[in-house]
Design an enzyme around this catalytic site. Structure first.
Site, mmCIF file in Angstrom:
data_model
loop_
_atom_site.group_PDB
_atom_site.id
_atom_site.type_symbol
_atom_site.label_atom_id
_atom_site.label_comp_id
_atom_site.label_asym_id
_atom_site.label_seq_id
_atom_site.Cartn_x
_atom_site.Cartn_y
_atom_site.Cartn_z
ATOM 1 N N ARG A 1 6.281 -5.082 -26.118
ATOM 2 C CA ARG A 1 5.882 -3.922 -27.095
ATOM 3 C C ARG A 1 6.871 -2.590 -27.088
ATOM 4 O O ARG A 1 7.331 -2.180 -27.906
ATOM 5 C CB ARG A 1 4.380 -3.297 -26.801
ATOM 6 C CG ARG A 1 3.315 -4.490 -27.384
ATOM 7 C CD ARG A 1 1.919 -3.953 -26.744
ATOM 8 N NE ARG A 1 0.966 -4.733 -27.151
ATOM 9 C CZ ARG A 1 -0.332 -4.846 -26.886
ATOM 10 N NH1 ARG A 1 -0.702 -4.337 -25.695
ATOM 11 N NH2 ARG A 1 -1.290 -5.548 -27.325
ATOM 12 N N HIS B 1 -1.659 -3.327 -16.471
ATOM 13 C CA HIS B 1 -1.746 -3.574 -17.741
ATOM 14 C C HIS B 1 -2.873 -2.695 -18.121
ATOM 15 O O HIS B 1 -4.083 -3.376 -18.185
ATOM 16 C CB HIS B 1 -2.001 -4.937 -17.841
ATOM 17 C CG HIS B 1 -2.170 -5.648 -19.343
ATOM 18 N ND1 HIS B 1 -1.244 -5.338 -20.508
ATOM 19 C CD2 HIS B 1 -3.195 -6.011 -19.822
ATOM 20 C CE1 HIS B 1 -1.775 -5.684 -21.539
ATOM 21 N NE2 HIS B 1 -3.058 -6.383 -21.222
ATOM 22 N N ARG C 1 -9.911 -1.746 -20.572
ATOM 23 C CA ARG C 1 -9.861 -2.917 -19.691
ATOM 24 C C ARG C 1 -10.788 -2.871 -18.216
ATOM 25 O O ARG C 1 -11.314 -3.756 -18.303
ATOM 26 C CB ARG C 1 -8.400 -3.357 -19.434
ATOM 27 C CG ARG C 1 -7.735 -3.789 -20.586
ATOM 28 C CD ARG C 1 -6.136 -3.894 -20.478
ATOM 29 N NE ARG C 1 -5.180 -4.134 -21.608
ATOM 30 C CZ ARG C 1 -4.838 -3.168 -22.425
ATOM 31 N NH1 ARG C 1 -4.816 -1.770 -21.928
ATOM 32 N NH2 ARG C 1 -3.873 -3.405 -23.428
ATOM 33 N N ASP D 1 3.285 -5.512 -22.551
ATOM 34 C CA ASP D 1 3.570 -4.327 -22.755
ATOM 35 C C ASP D 1 4.939 -4.297 -22.990
ATOM 36 O O ASP D 1 5.509 -3.304 -23.529
ATOM 37 C CB ASP D 1 2.817 -3.487 -21.654
ATOM 38 C CG ASP D 1 1.506 -3.719 -21.361
ATOM 39 O OD1 ASP D 1 0.690 -2.988 -22.100
ATOM 40 O OD2 ASP D 1 1.080 -4.629 -20.683
#
Length: 319
Positions: free
Chosen positions: A157, A181, A94, A154
């Site tokens: 998840r 993140h 990212r 997240d």
């Protein structure tokens, strides 16, 4: 900036009609969140096509107006969701997206604030923590009205994987991923519980065979999730769209929900002047307060290290 205006409390603008933006509009629509959704994209035809497709299902959902527009249509939106930007490619982190997306945001944010300086800006584009920080600086908005989707996905998840491991419904599993993140995210095991019981107390009576190694494996799966999805299908959009719809609902319905959005930190755990995710109370005003809960020393150290990783990147932003 334009004079402060009264915003339509049920109007949502989405900047970027790609996979994440369009799927977010779909999630909002089928959940009955918002009565007006405008899609804004540099590719106007794409935005128009997505709006047409969504509108053709309008008889199956609560009344909602969906249409393609331009930046001027941001003028009375309560929330502006930013999903535009270069997308993450296989084998790309990212943070590798920083340079490309910083330039896009430098052009985009002033065009938004020209028409609306009284809204809430919700950043979803990656790297979300850096881009939230940039949006805050470029917009001049108070920190309560600029935040990112952060580790809300997240954390979901994390709960999903714990649910599978413990054979317990995900909505009875409570836990948070904090920090970036990205690759330096932190699993806050000390804040994790099932049915109100800490894992330390729950695991001995659990009928499954969880171990400390199992916990480390779950944390690694959360960290690697996006990479594996991108490798298989090119991008992620279903779960982040649902996460974004949860954030938006928390605001529009004044829920005071606790979500791990990315927000400007001002001394939490000794961290200053960077956007990161911690459990945060959200309501109709945006950020109500950030919760500094008791972390284990190693979790706190990992969180500070996560902050240092992003602060190193932010030094070179040239804002």
């Amino acid at each position: 900036m334009s004079p402060q205006q009264n915003n339509n409390p049920n109007k949502i603008a989405i900047i970027g009609a790609g996979g994440v933006g369009a799927t977010t509009a779909y999630a909002l629509m089928i959940k009955g969140i918002g009565s007006e959704i405008v899609l804004i994209d540099i590719n106007k035809q794409k935005a128009e096509g997505e709006a047409m497709d969504l509108n053709h299902g309008s008889s199956f959902v609560n009344p909602v107006k969906v249409y393609a527009g331009d930046y001027s249509d941001c003028k009375d939106a309560k929330i502006i969701i930013i999903t535009a930007g270069a997308k993450q490619k296989p084998n790309e982190s990212r943070l590798d997206l920083v340079a490309k997306n910083v330039e896009i945001f430098k052009e985009m944010i002033p065009q938004i604030t020209e028409y609306n300086d009284n809204c809430i800006l919700l950043v979803v584009s990656n790297p979300v923590d850096i881009l939230t920080y940039i949006t805050l600086k470029l917009s001049g908005f108070p920190k309560e009205r600029v935040f990112g989707s952060g580790t809300v996905l997240d954390s979901s998840r994390f709960r999903s994987l714990l649910s599978e491991s413990c054979n317990i419904a995900a909505n009875n599993v409570h836990g948070y991923i904090i920090g970036e993140h990205g690759d330096s995210k932190v699993a806050a095991w000390s804040l994790t519980n099932i049915a109100g019981t800490s894992l330390d107390d729950y695991c001995p009576v659990c009928e499954e065979t969880c171990t400390r190694d199992s916990q480390e494996q779950i944390a690694k799966q959360v960290k690697d999730a996006a990479y594996k999805i991108i490798e298989r299908k090119g991008s992620t959009f279903y779960a982040i769209a649902l996460a974004t719809s949860k954030i938006v609902r928390s605001i529009l319905r004044d829920e005071n929900s606790v979500l791990t959005v990315s927000t400007l930190l001002q001394g939490e755990y000794g961290v200053e002047d960077i956007c990161l995710s911690l459990p945060t109370v959200l309501n109709s005003s945006g950020i109500d307060r950030v919760l500094t809960l008791n972390l284990e020393p190693e979790e706190r150290d990992a969180f500070v290290k996560s902050a240092e990783t992003l602060q190193e990147v932010s030094k070179n932003l040239n804002l």
